[in-house]
Scaffold this motif. Structure first.
Motif, PDB file in Angstrom:
ATOM      1  N   GLU A  41       0.895  -1.338  -0.079  1.00 37.55           N
ATOM      2  CA  GLU A  41      -0.055  -0.063   0.001  1.00 37.55           C
ATOM      3  C   GLU A  41       0.834   1.304  -0.008  1.00 37.55           C
ATOM      4  O   GLU A  41       1.868   1.479   0.514  1.00 37.55           O
ATOM      5  N   PRO A  42       0.393   2.315  -0.586  1.00 32.65           N
ATOM      6  CA  PRO A  42       0.969   3.547  -0.495  1.00 32.65           C
ATOM      7  C   PRO A  42       0.835   4.231   0.859  1.00 32.65           C
ATOM      8  O   PRO A  42       0.390   4.027   1.730  1.00 32.65           O
ATOM      9  N   ILE A  43       1.827   5.437   0.579  1.00 33.54           N
ATOM     10  CA  ILE A  43       1.976   6.332   1.638  1.00 33.54           C
ATOM     11  C   ILE A  43       0.329   6.989   2.093  1.00 33.54           C
ATOM     12  O   ILE A  43      -0.131   7.574   0.980  1.00 33.54           O
ATOM     13  N   PRO A  44       0.004   6.873   3.243  1.00 41.41           N
ATOM     14  CA  PRO A  44      -1.534   7.378   3.421  1.00 41.41           C
ATOM     15  C   PRO A  44      -1.648   8.749   3.546  1.00 41.41           C
ATOM     16  O   PRO A  44      -0.587   9.253   4.377  1.00 41.41           O
ATOM     17  N   THR A  45      -2.820   9.193   3.145  1.00 43.89           N
ATOM     18  CA  THR A  45      -3.191  10.544   3.784  1.00 43.89           C
ATOM     19  C   THR A  45      -3.483  10.589   5.255  1.00 43.89           C
ATOM     20  O   THR A  45      -3.935   9.607   5.534  1.00 43.89           O
ATOM     21  N   PHE A  46      -3.627  11.675   5.908  1.00 38.60           N
ATOM     22  CA  PHE A  46      -4.126  11.603   7.313  1.00 38.60           C
ATOM     23  C   PHE A  46      -5.734  11.421   7.188  1.00 38.60           C
ATOM     24  O   PHE A  46      -6.323  10.727   8.019  1.00 38.60           O
ATOM     25  N   ARG A  47      -6.490  11.932   6.160  1.00 37.38           N
ATOM     26  CA  ARG A  47      -7.913  11.706   6.046  1.00 37.38           C
ATOM     27  C   ARG A  47      -7.922  10.143   5.901  1.00 37.38           C
ATOM     28  O   ARG A  47      -9.027   9.483   6.441  1.00 37.38           O
ATOM     29  N   GLN A  48      -7.382   9.439   5.317  1.00 32.38           N
ATOM     30  CA  GLN A  48      -7.340   8.092   4.931  1.00 32.38           C
ATOM     31  C   GLN A  48      -7.303   7.281   6.355  1.00 32.38           C
ATOM     32  O   GLN A  48      -8.066   6.546   6.641  1.00 32.38           O
ATOM     33  N   VAL A  49      -6.404   7.663   7.146  1.00 31.09           N
ATOM     34  CA  VAL A  49      -6.004   7.334   8.415  1.00 31.09           C
ATOM     35  C   VAL A  49      -7.076   7.206   9.421  1.00 31.09           C
ATOM     36  O   VAL A  49      -7.715   6.549  10.166  1.00 31.09           O
ATOM     37  N   LEU A  50      -7.639   8.538   9.258  1.00 30.79           N
ATOM     38  CA  LEU A  50      -8.990   8.951  10.268  1.00 30.79           C
ATOM     39  C   LEU A  50     -10.154   8.028   9.761  1.00 30.79           C
ATOM     40  O   LEU A  50     -10.943   7.678  10.606  1.00 30.79           O
ATOM     41  N   ALA A  51     -10.120   7.909   8.562  1.00 31.45           N
ATOM     42  CA  ALA A  51     -11.447   6.983   7.858  1.00 31.45           C
ATOM     43  C   ALA A  51     -11.161   5.541   8.438  1.00 31.45           C
ATOM     44  O   ALA A  51     -12.102   4.884   9.081  1.00 31.45           O
ATOM     45  N   GLU A  52      -9.845   5.241   8.605  1.00 23.86           N
ATOM     46  CA  GLU A  52      -9.615   3.803   8.819  1.00 23.86           C
ATOM     47  C   GLU A  52      -9.941   3.391  10.496  1.00 23.86           C
ATOM     48  O   GLU A  52     -10.363   2.661  10.667  1.00 23.86           O
ATOM     49  N   VAL A  53      -9.369   4.609  11.157  1.00 24.47           N
ATOM     50  CA  VAL A  53      -9.479   4.292  12.643  1.00 24.47           C
ATOM     51  C   VAL A  53     -10.859   4.619  13.201  1.00 24.47           C
ATOM     52  O   VAL A  53     -11.400   3.762  13.861  1.00 24.47           O
ATOM     53  N   ALA A  54     -11.481   5.794  12.357  1.00 22.98           N
ATOM     54  CA  ALA A  54     -12.987   5.808  12.901  1.00 22.98           C
ATOM     55  C   ALA A  54     -13.426   6.033  14.265  1.00 22.98           C
ATOM     56  O   ALA A  54     -14.305   5.305  14.749  1.00 22.98           O
ATOM     57  N   GLY A  55     -12.538   6.594  15.228  1.00 25.64           N
ATOM     58  CA  GLY A  55     -12.670   6.634  16.692  1.00 25.64           C
ATOM     59  C   GLY A  55     -12.595   5.242  17.404  1.00 25.64           C
ATOM     60  O   GLY A  55     -13.107   5.197  18.386  1.00 25.64           O
ATOM     61  N   GLN A  56     -12.222   4.052  16.794  1.00 24.97           N
ATOM     62  CA  GLN A  56     -12.234   2.852  17.480  1.00 24.97           C
ATOM     63  C   GLN A  56     -11.212   2.744  18.616  1.00 24.97           C
ATOM     64  O   GLN A  56     -11.158   1.984  19.713  1.00 24.97           O
TER      65      GLN A  56
END
Length: 259
Positions: free
Chosen positions: A92-107
């Motif tokens: 996978e490529p370098i993620p954006t911060f927005r992508q990481v936030l979507a992945e974590v989603a407050g979990q």
């Protein structure tokens, strides 16, 4: 306004640069390492660097060379270009911060370090801080922001006063700076070592180098109500020692014990 650090940041061990293990194909700050931390129930620490077009990218180094098969400064490439660069040991490529936030989603709690863009802990143009704030709009999970550079944290204070912010700290020894510092830079080095900017930037926590936790200033801040995290723990033995003072640890290369 001093936003308090949520309890989850003091309860769940925090995986440094996410729960990374290159041999398991989850390199540092990568989406596979993010997912592994979530599965394990750990908090996550990540780093942000800017793209050429002012987007917040989840990447530690200023240069691409160590962590990818490409070369040159991260800040010289657009976000779209960086998204085409694969992180070593990952598909996978370098993620954006927005992508990481979507992945974590407050979990799990997310501890975000904004990397110093001045090169000397001096004033910054605020571009990375603004990109960070824009990405966080609407995010309602536990998140906290920090930086070695107090000027960066001051930007965060202005842009996101409701988000907990802290200083990443250590002894700032003279050997880590160029020899023959001019008097104003030497005074700044000493101010950083003394964590003098804590109140000015409205911090509610520090993340301090674990080998320097016995510094009297750490005890003073803790007595005044500052939360004390530490970096970077690499064994259960180091963790046991650090927890005599620190309320939580940032760890890597082993599985920290869950509460």
């Amino acid at each position: 306004m001093r936003a308090p650090l949520p309890e989850a940041f003091l309860r769940l061990p925090i995986a440094h640069r996410a729960y990374h293990d290159a041999e398991a194909k989850r390199p540092e700050n990568s989406l596979p390492a993010i997912r592994a931390a979530i599965r394990a129930g750990y908090g996550i620490e990540i780093d942000l660097q800017p793209s050429a077009d002012g987007q917040a990218m989840v990447f530690h180094d200023e240069m691409l060379d160590r962590l990818t098969y490409d070369t040159g400064p991260v800040a010289a490439r657009s976000a779209a270009e960086l998204q085409r660069i694969r992180v070593r040991a990952s598909a996978e490529p370098i993620p954006t911060f927005r992508q990481v936030l979507a992945e974590v989603a407050g979990q799990v709690p997310l501890l975000v370090e904004i990397k110093d863009q001045s090169g000397a802990f001096g004033p910054t143009n605020g571009v990375l801080e603004a990109a960070t704030a824009a990405a966080l709009q609407g995010y309602d999970g536990p998140v906290a922001l920090m930086s070695f550079n107090p000027h960066s944290v001051a930007h965060v204070q202005r842009l996101l006063p409701q988000v907990p912010r802290g200083l990443t700290t250590y002894a700032f020894p003279a050997e880590d700076f160029p020899p023959g510092l001019p008097p104003e830079m030497e005074a700044r080095r000493q101010a950083l070592a003394a964590i003098e900017d804590y109140d000015r930037v409205g911090a509610s926590f520090i993340s301090h180098h674990w080998r320097d936790l016995s510094r009297p200033r750490v005890a003073d801040l803790k007595a005044q109500g500052a939360a004390v995290l530490c970096w970077t723990i690499r064994s259960p033995e180091e963790e046991a020692q650090a927890r005599r003072i620190a309320q939580n640890v940032t760890f890597e290369h082993y599985a920290a014990a869950q509460p």
